[in-house]
Design a protein around this motif. Structure first.
Motif, mmCIF file in Angstrom:
data_model
loop_
_atom_site.group_PDB
_atom_site.id
_atom_site.type_symbol
_atom_site.label_atom_id
_atom_site.label_comp_id
_atom_site.label_asym_id
_atom_site.label_seq_id
_atom_site.Cartn_x
_atom_site.Cartn_y
_atom_site.Cartn_z
ATOM 1 N N HIS A 111 20.667 -28.309 35.861
ATOM 2 C CA HIS A 111 21.846 -27.460 36.067
ATOM 3 C C HIS A 111 21.868 -26.961 37.515
ATOM 4 N N PRO A 112 22.013 -27.863 38.484
ATOM 5 C CA PRO A 112 21.933 -27.446 39.890
ATOM 6 C C PRO A 112 23.020 -26.466 40.293
ATOM 7 N N GLN A 113 24.186 -26.538 39.642
ATOM 8 C CA GLN A 113 25.258 -25.608 39.977
ATOM 9 C C GLN A 113 24.956 -24.202 39.462
ATOM 10 N N VAL A 114 24.110 -24.122 38.432
ATOM 11 C CA VAL A 114 23.762 -22.827 37.842
ATOM 12 C C VAL A 114 22.573 -22.206 38.562
ATOM 13 N N PHE A 115 21.683 -23.025 39.077
ATOM 14 C CA PHE A 115 20.415 -22.507 39.606
ATOM 15 C C PHE A 115 20.573 -21.430 40.677
ATOM 16 N N PRO A 116 21.493 -21.571 41.647
ATOM 17 C CA PRO A 116 21.634 -20.481 42.630
ATOM 18 C C PRO A 116 21.958 -19.143 41.984
ATOM 19 N N LEU A 117 22.669 -19.179 40.871
ATOM 20 C CA LEU A 117 22.980 -17.928 40.169
ATOM 21 C C LEU A 117 21.723 -17.333 39.550
ATOM 22 N N VAL A 118 20.815 -18.202 39.079
ATOM 23 C CA VAL A 118 19.540 -17.722 38.538
ATOM 24 C C VAL A 118 18.796 -16.927 39.611
ATOM 25 N N ALA A 119 18.912 -17.391 40.852
ATOM 26 C CA ALA A 119 18.194 -16.749 41.951
ATOM 27 C C ALA A 119 18.878 -15.498 42.479
ATOM 28 N N THR A 120 20.171 -15.326 42.212
ATOM 29 C CA THR A 120 20.901 -14.220 42.837
ATOM 30 C C THR A 120 21.380 -13.148 41.875
ATOM 31 N N LEU A 128 11.406 -7.519 40.888
ATOM 32 C CA LEU A 128 11.108 -8.843 40.334
ATOM 33 C C LEU A 128 11.756 -9.896 41.215
ATOM 34 N N ARG A 129 10.991 -10.909 41.576
ATOM 35 C CA ARG A 129 11.434 -11.872 42.578
ATOM 36 C C ARG A 129 12.134 -13.084 41.980
ATOM 37 N N PRO A 130 13.133 -13.613 42.696
ATOM 38 C CA PRO A 130 13.758 -14.859 42.267
ATOM 39 C C PRO A 130 12.823 -16.029 42.540
ATOM 40 N N PRO A 131 12.935 -17.150 41.823
ATOM 41 C CA PRO A 131 13.824 -17.327 40.686
ATOM 42 C C PRO A 131 13.240 -16.819 39.366
ATOM 43 N N LEU A 132 11.938 -16.466 39.343
ATOM 44 C CA LEU A 132 11.341 -15.942 38.101
ATOM 45 C C LEU A 132 11.529 -14.433 38.056
ATOM 46 N N ALA A 176 20.633 -29.720 49.126
ATOM 47 C CA ALA A 176 20.688 -31.071 49.683
ATOM 48 C C ALA A 176 21.592 -31.998 48.881
ATOM 49 N N ILE A 177 21.864 -31.648 47.614
ATOM 50 C CA ILE A 177 22.767 -32.498 46.828
ATOM 51 C C ILE A 177 24.173 -31.904 46.781
ATOM 52 N N GLY A 178 24.438 -30.950 47.673
ATOM 53 C CA GLY A 178 25.798 -30.448 47.844
ATOM 54 C C GLY A 178 26.153 -29.185 47.103
ATOM 55 N N VAL A 179 25.175 -28.500 46.516
ATOM 56 C CA VAL A 179 25.458 -27.272 45.778
ATOM 57 C C VAL A 179 25.581 -26.101 46.749
ATOM 58 N N ASP A 180 26.595 -25.276 46.543
ATOM 59 C CA ASP A 180 26.769 -24.065 47.328
ATOM 60 C C ASP A 180 25.759 -23.026 46.845
ATOM 61 N N THR A 181 24.815 -22.638 47.714
ATOM 62 C CA THR A 181 23.748 -21.729 47.298
ATOM 63 C C THR A 181 23.995 -20.280 47.711
ATOM 64 N N SER A 182 25.171 -19.991 48.257
ATOM 65 C CA SER A 182 25.466 -18.605 48.600
ATOM 66 C C SER A 182 25.810 -17.836 47.329
ATOM 67 N N PRO A 183 25.620 -16.510 47.328
ATOM 68 C CA PRO A 183 25.893 -15.725 46.118
ATOM 69 C C PRO A 183 27.326 -15.896 45.641
ATOM 70 N N VAL A 184 27.515 -15.974 44.327
ATOM 71 C CA VAL A 184 28.850 -16.122 43.751
ATOM 72 C C VAL A 184 29.610 -14.814 43.844
ATOM 73 N N ASP A 185 28.935 -13.717 43.598
ATOM 74 C CA ASP A 185 29.538 -12.401 43.701
ATOM 75 C C ASP A 185 28.432 -11.404 43.979
#
Length: 237
Positions: A111-120, A128-132, A176-185
């Motif tokens: 779920h590469p499109q979801v992963f940045p949200l897991v981190a943010t 508690l630190r991202p991503p865990l 690297a596979i084109g996912v936007d990793t900036s915060p969604v909100d």
């Protein structure tokens, strides 16, 4: 319709409001994000994706913010399943870290499109630190290392190093596979305090250690490791 995504990738059969469940709504949201990206997810578009009036979704999730938390929960639960299995069948601590790292990477790539949200997304506690940063993840992680003979301070240090490694590598990999990793909100951060961590005794007991800031020392150690690794490559080791 104007958004250009209505019906795109819609499930084969539309759901009636009576057939909707919270699980079906959340799973559809994950599928939608996998196809279109997190920024395209709205309650209206998800309603169109499910073939229902968007208002029907609100019976199961109160709004987009709660929906995003539920989407993150899907990825969290995938990794938690691995962690619980590892806890039930204990091995060496280093093998545990390797298998857990691959589990997190597998979830990120599934779920590469979801992963940045897991981190943010805001954690249960800001220390508690991202991503865990799910308190459930952290409780299992620290408890497993304590069970392997780590002191509380050693377990926290391992958690810090491990999460720094995962976050840096996996965000670069999905980027690297084109996912936007900036915060969604930018939802307002919360700090529930130890009282809300009553069900997570290891995390609550190590709050003082988890709160300490060793960023400068951690950065230097990581840099030293990197320089040593490059030096080894240069000499052919």
């Amino acid at each position: 319709m104007a958004d250009g995504l209505t019906g795109a990738g819609r499930p084969g059969t539309a759901a009636s409001p009576r057939q909707l469940t919270r699980g079906r709504v959340v799973q559809a949201a994950v599928e939608f994000v996998d196809k279109h990206g997190m920024r395209e997810l709205t309650m209206r578009r998800l309603g169109a994706y499910l073939g229902v009036d968007p208002m029907a979704i609100y019976r199961h999730v109160p709004g987009r913010d709660a929906l995003l938390d539920a989407v993150v929960g899907v990825v969290v639960d995938d990794v938690l399943e691995v962690m619980r299995r590892e806890e039930a069948e204990p091995g060496t601590w280093d093998a545990y870290l390797e298998r857990l790292a691959h589990a997190v990477r597998g979830a990120a790539l599934a779920h590469p499109q979801v992963f940045p949200l897991v981190a943010t997304r805001p954690p249960a506690a800001p220390w508690l630190r991202p991503p865990l940063r799910s308190v459930r993840w952290v409780e299992l992680f620290l408890r497993t290392l304590r069970g392997a003979g780590f002191s509380g301070r050693q377990a926290v240090a391992a958690y810090r190093a491990f999460t720094s490694f995962l976050l840096g590598h996996l965000l670069l990999e999905v980027s690297a596979i084109g996912v936007d990793t900036s915060p969604v909100d930018e939802p307002a951060p919360t700090d529930p305090g130890v009282g809300d961590l009553a069900g997570f005794p290891t995390v609550a007991g190590l709050q003082a250690e988890l709160t300490e800031d060793h960023s400068a020392a951690e950065f230097q150690r990581a840099l030293d490791d990197l320089v040593a690794h490059v030096a080894a490559m240069r000499t052919g080791a």
